[in-house]
Design a protein around this motif. Structure first.
Motif, PDB file in Angstrom:
ATOM      1  N   LYS A  82     -12.101  20.163 -13.329  1.00 61.47           N
ATOM      2  CA  LYS A  82     -10.865  20.328 -14.101  1.00 61.47           C
ATOM      3  C   LYS A  82      -9.803  19.300 -13.734  1.00 61.47           C
ATOM      4  O   LYS A  82      -8.740  19.243 -14.377  1.00 61.47           O
ATOM      5  CB  LYS A  82     -10.316  21.745 -13.900  1.00 61.47           C
ATOM      6  N   ARG A  83     -10.064  18.496 -12.687  1.00 64.54           N
ATOM      7  CA  ARG A  83      -9.076  17.501 -12.262  1.00 64.54           C
ATOM      8  C   ARG A  83      -9.517  16.058 -12.541  1.00 64.54           C
ATOM      9  O   ARG A  83      -8.822  15.127 -12.150  1.00 64.54           O
ATOM     10  CB  ARG A  83      -8.798  17.651 -10.755  1.00 64.54           C
ATOM     11  N   VAL A  84     -10.672  15.896 -13.174  1.00 67.06           N
ATOM     12  CA  VAL A  84     -11.179  14.542 -13.407  1.00 67.06           C
ATOM     13  C   VAL A  84     -10.238  13.746 -14.308  1.00 67.06           C
ATOM     14  O   VAL A  84      -9.963  12.563 -14.068  1.00 67.06           O
ATOM     15  CB  VAL A  84     -12.602  14.575 -14.005  1.00 67.06           C
ATOM     16  N   ASP A  85      -9.703  14.386 -15.340  1.00 64.38           N
ATOM     17  CA  ASP A  85      -8.760  13.673 -16.219  1.00 64.38           C
ATOM     18  C   ASP A  85      -7.495  13.276 -15.459  1.00 64.38           C
ATOM     19  O   ASP A  85      -6.933  12.200 -15.707  1.00 64.38           O
ATOM     20  CB  ASP A  85      -8.414  14.530 -17.441  1.00 64.38           C
ATOM     21  N   ASP A  86      -7.047  14.125 -14.543  1.00 65.70           N
ATOM     22  CA  ASP A  86      -5.896  13.763 -13.709  1.00 65.70           C
ATOM     23  C   ASP A  86      -6.228  12.540 -12.846  1.00 65.70           C
ATOM     24  O   ASP A  86      -5.388  11.653 -12.659  1.00 65.70           O
ATOM     25  CB  ASP A  86      -5.499  14.930 -12.801  1.00 65.70           C
ATOM     26  N   TYR A  87      -7.457  12.533 -12.315  1.00 67.83           N
ATOM     27  CA  TYR A  87      -7.871  11.372 -11.510  1.00 67.83           C
ATOM     28  C   TYR A  87      -7.868  10.105 -12.364  1.00 67.83           C
ATOM     29  O   TYR A  87      -7.400   9.048 -11.925  1.00 67.83           O
ATOM     30  CB  TYR A  87      -9.262  11.601 -10.929  1.00 67.83           C
ATOM     31  N   LEU A  88      -8.367  10.203 -13.591  1.00 70.54           N
ATOM     32  CA  LEU A  88      -8.386   9.035 -14.465  1.00 70.54           C
ATOM     33  C   LEU A  88      -6.962   8.575 -14.799  1.00 70.54           C
ATOM     34  O   LEU A  88      -6.705   7.369 -14.893  1.00 70.54           O
ATOM     35  CB  LEU A  88      -9.155   9.342 -15.748  1.00 70.54           C
ATOM     36  N   ASP A  89      -6.043   9.522 -14.970  1.00 69.82           N
ATOM     37  CA  ASP A  89      -4.637   9.145 -15.201  1.00 69.82           C
ATOM     38  C   ASP A  89      -4.133   8.269 -14.052  1.00 69.82           C
ATOM     39  O   ASP A  89      -3.515   7.221 -14.274  1.00 69.82           O
ATOM     40  CB  ASP A  89      -3.758  10.398 -15.300  1.00 69.82           C
ATOM     41  N   ALA A  90      -4.390   8.707 -12.817  1.00 64.34           N
ATOM     42  CA  ALA A  90      -3.941   7.955 -11.645  1.00 64.34           C
ATOM     43  C   ALA A  90      -4.679   6.627 -11.524  1.00 64.34           C
ATOM     44  O   ALA A  90      -4.084   5.597 -11.171  1.00 64.34           O
ATOM     45  CB  ALA A  90      -4.142   8.794 -10.384  1.00 64.34           C
ATOM     46  N   LEU A  91      -5.972   6.648 -11.828  1.00 65.11           N
ATOM     47  CA  LEU A  91      -6.779   5.428 -11.743  1.00 65.11           C
ATOM     48  C   LEU A  91      -6.269   4.368 -12.710  1.00 65.11           C
ATOM     49  O   LEU A  91      -6.157   3.186 -12.357  1.00 65.11           O
ATOM     50  CB  LEU A  91      -8.241   5.769 -12.044  1.00 65.11           C
ATOM     51  N   LEU A  92      -5.927   4.778 -13.924  1.00 68.31           N
ATOM     52  CA  LEU A  92      -5.435   3.810 -14.911  1.00 68.31           C
ATOM     53  C   LEU A  92      -4.095   3.219 -14.500  1.00 68.31           C
ATOM     54  O   LEU A  92      -3.816   2.038 -14.760  1.00 68.31           O
ATOM     55  CB  LEU A  92      -5.340   4.462 -16.291  1.00 68.31           C
ATOM     56  N   LEU A  93      -3.265   4.019 -13.836  1.00 68.57           N
ATOM     57  CA  LEU A  93      -1.998   3.481 -13.308  1.00 68.57           C
ATOM     58  C   LEU A  93      -2.265   2.394 -12.272  1.00 68.57           C
ATOM     59  O   LEU A  93      -1.625   1.341 -12.265  1.00 68.57           O
ATOM     60  CB  LEU A  93      -1.162   4.605 -12.690  1.00 68.57           C
ATOM     61  N   GLU A  94      -3.242   2.660 -11.393  1.00 68.40           N
ATOM     62  CA  GLU A  94      -3.583   1.666 -10.366  1.00 68.40           C
ATOM     63  C   GLU A  94      -4.204   0.424 -10.993  1.00 68.40           C
ATOM     64  O   GLU A  94      -3.951  -0.701 -10.545  1.00 68.40           O
ATOM     65  CB  GLU A  94      -4.537   2.287  -9.350  1.00 68.40           C
ATOM     66  N   MET A  95      -5.003   0.604 -12.032  1.00 66.48           N
ATOM     67  CA  MET A  95      -5.607  -0.546 -12.712  1.00 66.48           C
ATOM     68  C   MET A  95      -4.535  -1.432 -13.343  1.00 66.48           C
ATOM     69  O   MET A  95      -4.629  -2.666 -13.308  1.00 66.48           O
ATOM     70  CB  MET A  95      -6.602  -0.054 -13.769  1.00 66.48           C
ATOM     71  N   ARG A  96      -3.504  -0.802 -13.888  1.00 66.95           N
ATOM     72  CA  ARG A  96      -2.403  -1.609 -14.468  1.00 66.95           C
ATOM     73  C   ARG A  96      -1.691  -2.400 -13.381  1.00 66.95           C
ATOM     74  O   ARG A  96      -1.314  -3.568 -13.583  1.00 66.95           O
ATOM     75  CB  ARG A  96      -1.423  -0.696 -15.201  1.00 66.95           C
ATOM     76  N   ALA A  97      -1.493  -1.787 -12.226  1.00 67.18           N
ATOM     77  CA  ALA A  97      -0.858  -2.494 -11.108  1.00 67.18           C
ATOM     78  C   ALA A  97      -1.727  -3.664 -10.644  1.00 67.18           C
ATOM     79  O   ALA A  97      -1.218  -4.754 -10.361  1.00 67.18           O
ATOM     80  CB  ALA A  97      -0.593  -1.524  -9.956  1.00 67.18           C
ATOM     81  N   CYS A  98      -3.044  -3.448 -10.594  1.00 69.07           N
ATOM     82  CA  CYS A  98      -3.962  -4.526 -10.209  1.00 69.07           C
ATOM     83  C   CYS A  98      -3.920  -5.650 -11.246  1.00 69.07           C
ATOM     84  O   CYS A  98      -3.955  -6.834 -10.880  1.00 69.07           O
ATOM     85  CB  CYS A  98      -5.380  -3.989 -10.085  1.00 69.07           C
ATOM     86  N   ARG A  99      -3.872  -5.285 -12.506  1.00 65.18           N
ATOM     87  CA  ARG A  99      -3.791  -6.298 -13.563  1.00 65.18           C
ATOM     88  C   ARG A  99      -2.587  -7.204 -13.347  1.00 65.18           C
ATOM     89  O   ARG A  99      -2.675  -8.433 -13.412  1.00 65.18           O
ATOM     90  CB  ARG A  99      -3.720  -5.585 -14.919  1.00 65.18           C
ATOM     91  N   ASP A 100      -1.454  -6.607 -13.057  1.00 60.82           N
ATOM     92  CA  ASP A 100      -0.237  -7.399 -12.855  1.00 60.82           C
ATOM     93  C   ASP A 100      -0.327  -8.251 -11.592  1.00 60.82           C
ATOM     94  O   ASP A 100       0.086  -9.405 -11.581  1.00 60.82           O
ATOM     95  CB  ASP A 100       0.976  -6.461 -12.767  1.00 60.82           C
ATOM     96  N   PHE A 101      -0.905  -7.684 -10.548  1.00 62.35           N
ATOM     97  CA  PHE A 101      -0.982  -8.392  -9.261  1.00 62.35           C
ATOM     98  C   PHE A 101      -1.935  -9.583  -9.335  1.00 62.35           C
ATOM     99  O   PHE A 101      -1.674 -10.646  -8.764  1.00 62.35           O
ATOM    100  CB  PHE A 101      -1.438  -7.426  -8.170  1.00 62.35           C
ATOM    101  N   PHE A 102      -3.049  -9.403 -10.048  1.00 64.58           N
ATOM    102  CA  PHE A 102      -4.072 -10.456 -10.091  1.00 64.58           C
ATOM    103  C   PHE A 102      -4.012 -11.306 -11.354  1.00 64.58           C
ATOM    104  O   PHE A 102      -4.888 -12.152 -11.563  1.00 64.58           O
ATOM    105  CB  PHE A 102      -5.466  -9.824  -9.994  1.00 64.58           C
ATOM    106  N   SER A 103      -3.016 -11.118 -12.179  1.00 67.28           N
ATOM    107  CA  SER A 103      -2.980 -11.802 -13.474  1.00 67.28           C
ATOM    108  C   SER A 103      -3.131 -13.315 -13.409  1.00 67.28           C
ATOM    109  O   SER A 103      -3.712 -13.911 -14.326  1.00 67.28           O
ATOM    110  CB  SER A 103      -1.692 -11.432 -14.224  1.00 67.28           C
ATOM    111  N   PRO A 104      -2.651 -14.021 -12.366  1.00 66.80           N
ATOM    112  CA  PRO A 104      -2.874 -15.470 -12.355  1.00 66.80           C
ATOM    113  C   PRO A 104      -4.319 -15.853 -12.041  1.00 66.80           C
ATOM    114  O   PRO A 104      -4.699 -17.012 -12.227  1.00 66.80           O
ATOM    115  CB  PRO A 104      -1.942 -15.961 -11.229  1.00 66.80           C
ATOM    116  N   ARG A 105      -5.121 -14.910 -11.566  1.00 66.15           N
ATOM    117  CA  ARG A 105      -6.478 -15.232 -11.124  1.00 66.15           C
ATOM    118  C   ARG A 105      -7.513 -14.933 -12.210  1.00 66.15           C
ATOM    119  O   ARG A 105      -7.237 -14.203 -13.160  1.00 66.15           O
ATOM    120  CB  ARG A 105      -6.818 -14.434  -9.859  1.00 66.15           C
TER     121      ARG A 105
END
Length: 281
Positions: A82-105
């Protein structure tokens, strides 16, 4: 110049062999194998700009059940479904942060591992893979792997979701093709489930399928490992990854080793040679 490079390369290989044998007491045969593998990896990595590139790992920390030998940070899906969707919500937030951090690469590879990524429902998997495509530039990606892993989590519908996205490689991981061992180590699937999952993936057009095996599992000797290799060879996977059992402190098998004292654990040279022959076939 090429001749000089070859000479330097040979000297590097000799030094590597000598150091492994003198410092780490590696046998000459295993030192030779390590050097050969390193050379293969060097050829693969030659076209990758490690200074200006990166690889993306996405972890899904859920499994149908926890294997006896496993020490990874993973939890039974039944406790957290019942918490998998919550985990995906958090995971997508982290993926967006990674996108911004690694965008020049430049993104070179994507690996979705776990746990067992295919514990996600088709809808959840589609949501995750859509986010990867939306957030990251995959135009230079050399490989996009999803570790399907446990055959009891693989369905045709989930595989169809993977095919709808730019996934280039999957893993179907039996670890062993001996039912007695599967039952003992807590993998709640059958040998037939493995064959079915693999054949379904092939029928849908997957042309880069890896299979993970473990040698040294409790109760398995040369006969059991040979049986596994024979069955896997018949399926003709594109890669076979063979691991030697390595017990970490957090694994249930390590914590309760006294319960398994009467069961043998073997990973002899004969067993490894049988695996090497199968992987080379």
């Amino acid at each position: 110049r090429m001749q000089a490079q070859i000479q330097v390369q040979r000297q590097d290989q000799m030094q590597a062999r000598e150091q492994m044998q003198a410092k780490y007491y590696v046998s000459p045969k295993k030192a030779d194998l390590a050097v050969r593998i390193a050379e293969r990896e060097r050829r693969i990595l030659r076209g990758i700009d490690t200074r200006n590139g990166y690889s993306l790992y996405i972890g899904i920390p859920f499994c149908p059940s926890i294997c006896l030998y496993c020490s990874f940070s993973s939890s039974p899906l039944g406790l957290w479904e019942k918490r998998v969707d919550d985990y995906l919500d958090a995971l997508l937030l982290e993926m967006r942060a990674c996108r911004d951090f690694f965008s020049p690469r430049t993104l070179h590879t994507v690996y979705v591992g776990g746990g067992t990524p295919t514990t996600l429902t088709p809808r959840q998997m589609d949501r995750l893979l859509c986010a990867v495509e939306e957030l990251f530039d995959l135009s230079h990606a050399m490989e996009f792997t999803v570790e399907a892993g446990r055959p009891d989590s693989i369905t045709k519908e989930k595989l169809e979701v993977l095919r709808a996205h730019p996934v280039t490689r999957i893993s179907v991981n039996p670890q062993t093709m001996n039912q007695k061992t599967l039952d003992l180590i807590g993998r709640r699937h059958t040998v037939e489930d493995t064959v079915r999952a693999f054949e379904t993936a092939r029928s849908l057009g997957f042309d880069n399928i890896n299979m993970d095996l473990i040698v040294g599992l409790p109760g398995e000797g040369i006969e059991e490992v040979s049986h596994t290799m024979e069955m896997v060879e018949k399926l003709r996977p594109d890669d076979i990854t063979v691991h030697a059992l390595a017990l970490k402190r957090a694994a249930r098998l390590a914590l309760h080793m006294d319960e398994y004292e009467k069961i043998s654990f073997q990973a002899s040279d004969q067993i490894m040679e049988r695996c090497e022959a199968g992987c080379s076939a």
